[in-house]
Design an enzyme around this catalytic site. Structure first.
Site, mmCIF file in Angstrom:
data_model
loop_
_atom_site.group_PDB
_atom_site.id
_atom_site.type_symbol
_atom_site.label_atom_id
_atom_site.label_comp_id
_atom_site.label_asym_id
_atom_site.label_seq_id
_atom_site.Cartn_x
_atom_site.Cartn_y
_atom_site.Cartn_z
ATOM 1 C CB SER A 56 -8.709 -1.604 4.049
ATOM 2 O OG SER A 56 -8.970 -2.904 3.630
ATOM 3 C CD GLU A 90 -5.727 0.682 2.161
ATOM 4 O OE1 GLU A 90 -5.601 -0.335 2.851
ATOM 5 O OE2 GLU A 90 -6.343 0.702 1.082
ATOM 6 N NE ARG A 122 -4.107 -1.795 0.238
ATOM 7 C CZ ARG A 122 -4.167 -3.089 -0.076
ATOM 8 N NH1 ARG A 122 -3.104 -3.661 -0.641
ATOM 9 N NH2 ARG A 122 -5.262 -3.785 0.118
HETATM 10 N N1 EPU Z 1 -11.209 -11.200 10.176
HETATM 11 C C1 EPU Z 1 -11.685 -11.212 11.460
HETATM 12 N N2 EPU Z 1 -12.908 -10.656 11.677
HETATM 13 C C2 EPU Z 1 -13.650 -10.144 10.658
HETATM 14 C C3 EPU Z 1 -13.157 -10.141 9.348
HETATM 15 C C4 EPU Z 1 -11.899 -10.694 9.129
HETATM 16 O O1 EPU Z 1 -11.050 -11.687 12.394
HETATM 17 O O2 EPU Z 1 -14.758 -9.674 10.913
HETATM 18 C C5 EPU Z 1 -9.929 -11.862 9.924
HETATM 19 C C6 EPU Z 1 -10.194 -13.021 8.978
HETATM 20 O O3 EPU Z 1 -10.342 -14.197 9.704
HETATM 21 C C7 EPU Z 1 -8.999 -13.075 8.093
HETATM 22 C C8 EPU Z 1 -8.291 -11.761 8.335
HETATM 23 O O4 EPU Z 1 -9.060 -11.002 9.276
HETATM 24 O O5 EPU Z 1 -8.138 -14.102 8.442
HETATM 25 C C9 EPU Z 1 -8.100 -10.997 7.081
HETATM 26 O O6 EPU Z 1 -9.362 -10.679 6.486
HETATM 27 P P1 EPU Z 1 -9.489 -10.517 4.907
HETATM 28 O O7 EPU Z 1 -9.055 -11.762 4.247
HETATM 29 O O8 EPU Z 1 -10.844 -10.001 4.609
HETATM 30 O O9 EPU Z 1 -8.389 -9.456 4.487
HETATM 31 P P2 EPU Z 1 -7.839 -8.138 5.160
HETATM 32 O O10 EPU Z 1 -6.411 -8.349 5.497
HETATM 33 O O11 EPU Z 1 -8.717 -7.693 6.271
HETATM 34 C C10 EPU Z 1 -6.906 -7.157 2.970
HETATM 35 C C11 EPU Z 1 -6.926 -5.861 2.227
HETATM 36 C C12 EPU Z 1 -8.217 -5.706 1.440
HETATM 37 C C13 EPU Z 1 -8.328 -6.878 0.488
HETATM 38 C C14 EPU Z 1 -8.312 -8.188 1.302
HETATM 39 C C15 EPU Z 1 -8.303 -9.414 0.445
HETATM 40 C C16 EPU Z 1 -5.573 -4.338 3.521
HETATM 41 C C17 EPU Z 1 -5.547 -3.156 4.425
HETATM 42 N N3 EPU Z 1 -6.769 -4.757 3.155
HETATM 43 O O12 EPU Z 1 -7.919 -7.102 3.961
HETATM 44 O O13 EPU Z 1 -8.084 -4.524 0.668
HETATM 45 O O14 EPU Z 1 -9.522 -6.811 -0.274
HETATM 46 O O15 EPU Z 1 -7.094 -8.232 2.086
HETATM 47 O O16 EPU Z 1 -7.068 -9.544 -0.183
HETATM 48 O O17 EPU Z 1 -4.514 -4.849 3.159
HETATM 49 C C18 EPU Z 1 -8.528 -2.188 0.576
HETATM 50 O O18 EPU Z 1 -7.316 -2.008 0.601
HETATM 51 O O19 EPU Z 1 -9.335 -1.228 0.501
HETATM 52 C C19 EPU Z 1 -9.051 -3.549 0.683
HETATM 53 C C20 EPU Z 1 -10.364 -3.811 0.770
#
Ligand code: EPU
Length: 339
Positions: A239, A335, A165
């Site tokens: 995010s 972000e 990012r």
């Molecule tokens: N999780 C929880 N509780 C929740 C939701 C998620 O504990 O309510 C845990 C899940 O179990 C999972 C972890 O958080 O293991 C990660 O969740 P997720 O896979 O949805 O990904 P993220 O790391 O939260 C990142 C990006 C997103 C992108 C997703 C999928 C960042 C800041 N965000 O989110 O990007 O879509 O991975 O690759 O890196 C964005 O940048 O705007 C964005 C949406």
């Protein structure tokens, strides 16, 4: 032709859909507008902000300066050799329109980035990423207008300094340039990234060993829609925070206290941890301040569920940071860029 508006409301230029006035709004619609633009730009660069589709910016009051917006359109296939295609895309194109173009033409690489809101010009700035893919891996070069001397320059992938990012456009070039176009280097030979577990699970579920690019974009779209709100229906900026990167020793201490902590992408020294998990553990899902709310399905996202003001969103983001810091001693970095 150059479009210039005064005391302009940017409500339709930010995906939170909040009211926000700027003193001057300038939109360039064709490359020839660049010469006409120069006399209208402020000399004080703090009074200038370059805005794409407003998918990653939060406005925090009236802006007494100038907003510069590219509406340069055009997708041009420049060269195709061996298994690679070079596509130059103007910065005002909508990111998802470009992804759909690639899916339709079977150009592989960016299909996992389908449905990400924003413009093509903004994509390299924060090196957008999702489902195992970061756009920086598919960018050959970026052409920009230097707002100091109005020269047009092009930099290659390495000089873009892509990181999680982050890029040079968010760092030393921030506020100093206007991105004109981005050249992507994609593959004409099928190649997929199914490293994100739910993607692999969906393929397994369909018994799909050799997915088409359409299959991949359909699966990714459905995963994305199940977790993330559509900004055209519910204002949000994806995010709100980055996943924090902490030292291994800090991680080990946290892991002792919270063995279920979710972490990934260790490089031996540093560890990326899940911000969604940290926020979730503070029981903040559904918590609201004014019209701003922590999204229930993905607590990393703040939504405007009706009439949120910029202040509601800022207050909620600070409240989340405070709660997470109190519980885990980890500072969530936003972000979203605050203007
Ligand atoms: N999780 C929880 N509780 C929740 C939701 C998620 O504990 O309510 C845990 C899940 O179990 C999972 C972890 O958080 O293991 C990660 O969740 P997720 O896979 O949805 O990904 P993220 O790391 O939260 C990142 C990006 C997103 C992108 C997703 C999928 C960042 C800041 N965000 O989110 O990007 O879509 O991975 O690759 O890196 C964005 O940048 O705007 C964005 C949406």
């Amino acid at each position: 032709m150059l479009k210039i508006e005064y005391d302009f409301n940017l409500k339709n230029h930010n995906t939170f859909h909040v009211d926000f006035l700027c003193k001057k709004f300038i939109e360039i619609n064709q490359r020839e507008d660049i010469d006409d633009l120069i006399p209208f730009l402020p000399t004080d660069k703090n009074m200038l902000y370059v805005l794409g589709e407003g998918a990653n910016t939060l406005f925090t009051g009236r802006f007494n300066g100038t907003i510069l917006h590219s509406n340069l359109k055009g997708i041009h296939v420049k060269k195709q050799e061996n298994d690679r295609v070079h596509i130059q895309v103007n910065s005002g194109e909508i990111w998802n329109d470009f992804v759909l173009f690639c899916v339709q033409n079977q150009y592989y690489g960016v299909e996992n980035l389908i449905l990400i809101p924003g413009s093509v010009g903004a994509a390299p700035v924060q090196n957008i990423g999702a489902y195992g893919v970061e756009v920086g891996d598919f960018i050959g070069s970026v052409e920009y207008l230097d707002l100091a001397d109005f020269s047009i320059r092009k930099i290659g992938n390495i000089d873009c300094q892509f990181k999680y990012r982050d890029s040079i456009f968010k760092g030393s070039l921030s506020g100093k340039i206007l991105i004109l176009n981005v050249t992507f280097v994609l593959s004409t030979k099928p190649s997929f990234n199914a490293s994100y577990k739910p993607v692999q699970a969906a393929l397994d579920n369909e018994n799909n060993l050799i997915p088409s690019i359409q299959d991949m974009s359909r699966i990714i779209s459905s995963i994305r829609r199940s977790k993330l709100p559509d900004p055209s229906l519910l204002g949000n900026a994806g995010s709100f925070f980055k996943n924090p990167i902490i030292s291994n020793s800090h991680f080990l201490k946290l892991h002792e206290r919270f063995p279920e902590i979710i972490a990934f992408d260790s490089d031996g020294k540093m560890m990326k941890i899940s911000a969604a998990w940290l926020i979730d553990q503070c029981n903040l899902k559904g918590f609201s301040i004014g019209g701003a709310k922590v999204y229930e399905k993905q607590p990393l996202v703040i939504v405007n569920y009706g009439s949120a003001t910029c202040n509601d969103i800022t207050d909620l983001s600070q409240y989340i940071q405070k709660k997470v810091f109190e519980k885990f001693g980890v500072l969530l970095e936003s972000e979203v860029i605050f203007l």
